[in-house]
Write a protein that holds these residues in place. Structure first.
Motif, PDB file in Angstrom:
ATOM      1  N   HIS A  22       3.301  51.326  69.507  1.00 24.58           N
ATOM      2  CA  HIS A  22       3.347  51.851  68.144  1.00 24.58           C
ATOM      3  C   HIS A  22       2.054  51.632  67.349  1.00 24.58           C
ATOM      4  O   HIS A  22       2.055  51.734  66.125  1.00 24.58           O
ATOM      5  CB  HIS A  22       4.535  51.260  67.386  1.00 24.58           C
ATOM      6  CG  HIS A  22       5.845  51.755  67.908  1.00 24.58           C
ATOM      7  ND1 HIS A  22       6.302  53.033  67.679  1.00 24.58           N
ATOM      8  CD2 HIS A  22       6.775  51.157  68.697  1.00 24.58           C
ATOM      9  CE1 HIS A  22       7.467  53.201  68.277  1.00 24.58           C
ATOM     10  NE2 HIS A  22       7.775  52.074  68.905  1.00 24.58           N
ATOM     11  N   TYR A  23       0.959  51.318  68.043  1.00 21.43           N
ATOM     12  CA  TYR A  23      -0.321  51.196  67.337  1.00 21.43           C
ATOM     13  C   TYR A  23      -1.465  51.517  68.281  1.00 21.43           C
ATOM     14  O   TYR A  23      -1.305  51.551  69.502  1.00 21.43           O
ATOM     15  CB  TYR A  23      -0.495  49.809  66.709  1.00 21.43           C
ATOM     16  CG  TYR A  23      -0.907  48.705  67.655  1.00 21.43           C
ATOM     17  CD1 TYR A  23      -2.251  48.349  67.793  1.00 21.43           C
ATOM     18  CD2 TYR A  23       0.029  48.017  68.409  1.00 21.43           C
ATOM     19  CE1 TYR A  23      -2.641  47.336  68.657  1.00 21.43           C
ATOM     20  CE2 TYR A  23      -0.350  47.004  69.274  1.00 21.43           C
ATOM     21  CZ  TYR A  23      -1.678  46.669  69.394  1.00 21.43           C
ATOM     22  OH  TYR A  23      -2.068  45.674  70.249  1.00 21.43           O
ATOM     23  N   ARG A  48       2.393  52.977  63.435  1.00 21.53           N
ATOM     24  CA  ARG A  48       3.558  53.772  63.045  1.00 21.53           C
ATOM     25  C   ARG A  48       4.819  52.933  63.280  1.00 21.53           C
ATOM     26  O   ARG A  48       4.781  51.898  63.943  1.00 21.53           O
ATOM     27  CB  ARG A  48       3.635  55.053  63.880  1.00 21.53           C
ATOM     28  CG  ARG A  48       3.926  54.771  65.327  1.00 21.53           C
ATOM     29  CD  ARG A  48       4.065  56.016  66.164  1.00 21.53           C
ATOM     30  NE  ARG A  48       4.257  55.633  67.563  1.00 21.53           N
ATOM     31  CZ  ARG A  48       4.018  56.414  68.580  1.00 21.53           C
ATOM     32  NH1 ARG A  48       3.574  57.644  68.395  1.00 21.53           N
ATOM     33  NH2 ARG A  48       4.225  55.986  69.815  1.00 21.53           N
ATOM     34  N   TRP A  52       4.019  49.539  61.896  1.00 19.83           N
ATOM     35  CA  TRP A  52       3.708  49.682  60.468  1.00 19.83           C
ATOM     36  C   TRP A  52       4.631  48.781  59.645  1.00 19.83           C
ATOM     37  O   TRP A  52       4.189  48.132  58.688  1.00 19.83           O
ATOM     38  CB  TRP A  52       3.824  51.145  60.033  1.00 19.83           C
ATOM     39  CG  TRP A  52       3.585  51.330  58.568  1.00 19.83           C
ATOM     40  CD1 TRP A  52       4.493  51.730  57.629  1.00 19.83           C
ATOM     41  CD2 TRP A  52       2.354  51.119  57.853  1.00 19.83           C
ATOM     42  NE1 TRP A  52       3.913  51.767  56.380  1.00 19.83           N
ATOM     43  CE2 TRP A  52       2.591  51.399  56.492  1.00 19.83           C
ATOM     44  CE3 TRP A  52       1.082  50.714  58.227  1.00 19.83           C
ATOM     45  CZ2 TRP A  52       1.607  51.292  55.517  1.00 19.83           C
ATOM     46  CZ3 TRP A  52       0.097  50.599  57.250  1.00 19.83           C
ATOM     47  CH2 TRP A  52       0.364  50.891  55.916  1.00 19.83           C
ATOM     48  N   GLU A  53       5.879  48.705  60.017  1.00 16.63           N
ATOM     49  CA  GLU A  53       6.818  47.828  59.297  1.00 16.63           C
ATOM     50  C   GLU A  53       6.353  46.367  59.393  1.00 16.63           C
ATOM     51  O   GLU A  53       6.421  45.626  58.415  1.00 16.63           O
ATOM     52  CB  GLU A  53       8.241  47.979  59.841  1.00 16.63           C
ATOM     53  CG  GLU A  53       8.860  49.340  59.555  1.00 16.63           C
ATOM     54  CD  GLU A  53       8.937  49.664  58.067  1.00 16.63           C
ATOM     55  OE1 GLU A  53       9.290  48.770  57.265  1.00 16.63           O
ATOM     56  OE2 GLU A  53       8.648  50.823  57.700  1.00 16.63           O
ATOM     57  N   PRO A  61       1.006  47.747  50.576  1.00 17.36           N
ATOM     58  CA  PRO A  61       0.069  48.799  50.986  1.00 17.36           C
ATOM     59  C   PRO A  61      -0.691  49.343  49.783  1.00 17.36           C
ATOM     60  O   PRO A  61      -0.214  49.300  48.657  1.00 17.36           O
ATOM     61  CB  PRO A  61       0.973  49.864  51.601  1.00 17.36           C
ATOM     62  CG  PRO A  61       2.301  49.652  50.966  1.00 17.36           C
ATOM     63  CD  PRO A  61       2.393  48.178  50.666  1.00 17.36           C
ATOM     64  N   GLY A  69      -3.464  58.520  53.286  1.00 23.49           N
ATOM     65  CA  GLY A  69      -2.592  57.499  53.846  1.00 23.49           C
ATOM     66  C   GLY A  69      -2.697  56.178  53.110  1.00 23.49           C
ATOM     67  O   GLY A  69      -3.339  56.068  52.068  1.00 23.49           O
ATOM     68  N   ARG A  70      -2.038  55.173  53.699  1.00 19.98           N
ATOM     69  CA  ARG A  70      -2.002  53.839  53.108  1.00 19.98           C
ATOM     70  C   ARG A  70      -2.544  52.825  54.114  1.00 19.98           C
ATOM     71  O   ARG A  70      -2.543  53.067  55.314  1.00 19.98           O
ATOM     72  CB  ARG A  70      -0.565  53.465  52.737  1.00 19.98           C
ATOM     73  CG  ARG A  70       0.042  54.422  51.715  1.00 19.98           C
ATOM     74  CD  ARG A  70       1.499  54.104  51.448  1.00 19.98           C
ATOM     75  NE  ARG A  70       2.272  54.272  52.677  1.00 19.98           N
ATOM     76  CZ  ARG A  70       3.446  53.699  52.901  1.00 19.98           C
ATOM     77  NH1 ARG A  70       3.999  52.923  51.997  1.00 19.98           N
ATOM     78  NH2 ARG A  70       4.089  53.896  54.038  1.00 19.98           N
ATOM     79  N   ARG A  71      -2.959  51.673  53.584  1.00 19.97           N
ATOM     80  CA  ARG A  71      -3.451  50.609  54.443  1.00 19.97           C
ATOM     81  C   ARG A  71      -2.941  49.263  53.956  1.00 19.97           C
ATOM     82  O   ARG A  71      -2.623  49.085  52.774  1.00 19.97           O
ATOM     83  CB  ARG A  71      -4.968  50.593  54.479  1.00 19.97           C
ATOM     84  CG  ARG A  71      -5.584  50.113  53.178  1.00 19.97           C
ATOM     85  CD  ARG A  71      -7.083  50.066  53.240  1.00 19.97           C
ATOM     86  NE  ARG A  71      -7.594  49.502  51.992  1.00 19.97           N
ATOM     87  CZ  ARG A  71      -8.803  49.020  51.852  1.00 19.97           C
ATOM     88  NH1 ARG A  71      -9.638  49.034  52.864  1.00 19.97           N
ATOM     89  NH2 ARG A  71      -9.199  48.533  50.697  1.00 19.97           N
ATOM     90  N   ASP A  83      -1.530  53.719  58.092  1.00 21.66           N
ATOM     91  CA  ASP A  83      -0.421  54.529  58.581  1.00 21.66           C
ATOM     92  C   ASP A  83      -0.861  55.942  58.973  1.00 21.66           C
ATOM     93  O   ASP A  83      -0.073  56.701  59.518  1.00 21.66           O
ATOM     94  CB  ASP A  83       0.724  54.580  57.567  1.00 21.66           C
ATOM     95  CG  ASP A  83       0.388  55.309  56.279  1.00 21.66           C
ATOM     96  OD1 ASP A  83      -0.811  55.606  56.019  1.00 21.66           O
ATOM     97  OD2 ASP A  83       1.321  55.581  55.501  1.00 21.66           O
ATOM     98  N   ARG A  84      -2.118  56.285  58.702  1.00 21.33           N
ATOM     99  CA  ARG A  84      -2.687  57.584  59.094  1.00 21.33           C
ATOM    100  C   ARG A  84      -4.162  57.400  59.375  1.00 21.33           C
ATOM    101  O   ARG A  84      -4.816  56.560  58.778  1.00 21.33           O
ATOM    102  CB  ARG A  84      -2.555  58.615  57.978  1.00 21.33           C
ATOM    103  CG  ARG A  84      -1.146  58.970  57.662  1.00 21.33           C
ATOM    104  CD  ARG A  84      -1.101  60.053  56.633  1.00 21.33           C
ATOM    105  NE  ARG A  84       0.280  60.173  56.183  1.00 21.33           N
ATOM    106  CZ  ARG A  84       0.639  60.831  55.130  1.00 21.33           C
ATOM    107  NH1 ARG A  84      -0.257  61.416  54.371  1.00 21.33           N
ATOM    108  NH2 ARG A  84       1.900  60.912  54.797  1.00 21.33           N
ATOM    109  N   THR A  91      -1.274  61.008  64.193  1.00 21.26           N
ATOM    110  CA  THR A  91      -1.005  59.589  64.444  1.00 21.26           C
ATOM    111  C   THR A  91      -0.303  59.424  65.783  1.00 21.26           C
ATOM    112  O   THR A  91      -0.695  58.579  66.603  1.00 21.26           O
ATOM    113  CB  THR A  91      -0.157  58.997  63.304  1.00 21.26           C
ATOM    114  OG1 THR A  91      -0.898  59.096  62.084  1.00 21.26           O
ATOM    115  CG2 THR A  91       0.219  57.556  63.571  1.00 21.26           C
TER     116      THR A  91
END
Length: 152
Positions: A22-23, A48, A52-53, A61, A69-71, A83-84, A91
């Motif tokens: 997931h990354y 993702r 991401w969670e 974030p 997106g967010r970081r 997240d993007r 992604t």
């Protein structure tokens, strides 16, 4: 994890326990682990779902520098989890097609090259040259790079 660096970024990443499916690690680290850069400044991680969670447990974030997106910024290591990636990049594709190196997913070199060319930043010129030289070496049209000669 066998990967190492002077700043302990890979150890800090491993400590996060992100599920590897997931990354993906993007940017200069993808060149560093392949011996195309003598050092890296930070880790840019695209995440993702569960990864991401997990990143959200590090802090609130905020918008990315690009505004896309967010970081989440790691509180004690120079690691940024987003997240993007940038506009026009999937992604899911970047994560699903990552190259595993010592169990860590890294952005594929072709994607790094396309991203750096599209960004058009002066700081990316040595990285672009290093990747293109590596491709010529693979094709038998150039001599191998000496680690640290590109990107300095």
């Amino acid at each position: 994890m066998l990967l190492s660096d002077a700043d302990g970024l890979f150890a800090a990443l491993a400590a996060l326990g992100l599920p590897r499916e997931h990354y993906v690690v993007c940017g200069s680290a993808a060149l560093y682990v392949r011996g195309l850069r003598p050092r890296m400044g930070d880790l840019d991680v695209l995440a993702r779902g569960p990864a991401w969670e997990r990143a959200l447990t590090l802090g609130d974030p905020e918008p990315t520098v690009s505004g896309y997106g967010r970081r989440v910024v790691h509180p004690s290591a120079d690691i940024e989890i987003m997240d993007r990636w940038t506009p026009g990049w999937s992604t899911d594709r970047l994560i699903d097609e990552a190259d595993l190196i010592d169990g860590v997913p890294f952005m594929r070199l072709g994607d790094v090259l396309r991203w750096k060319v599209a960004a058009g930043r002066p700081k990316d010129v040595p990285d672009i040259a290093a990747i293109r030289t590596l491709y010529r070496v693979w094709a038998g049209d150039a001599e191998p790079l000496v680690a640290g000669s590109a990107g300095e």
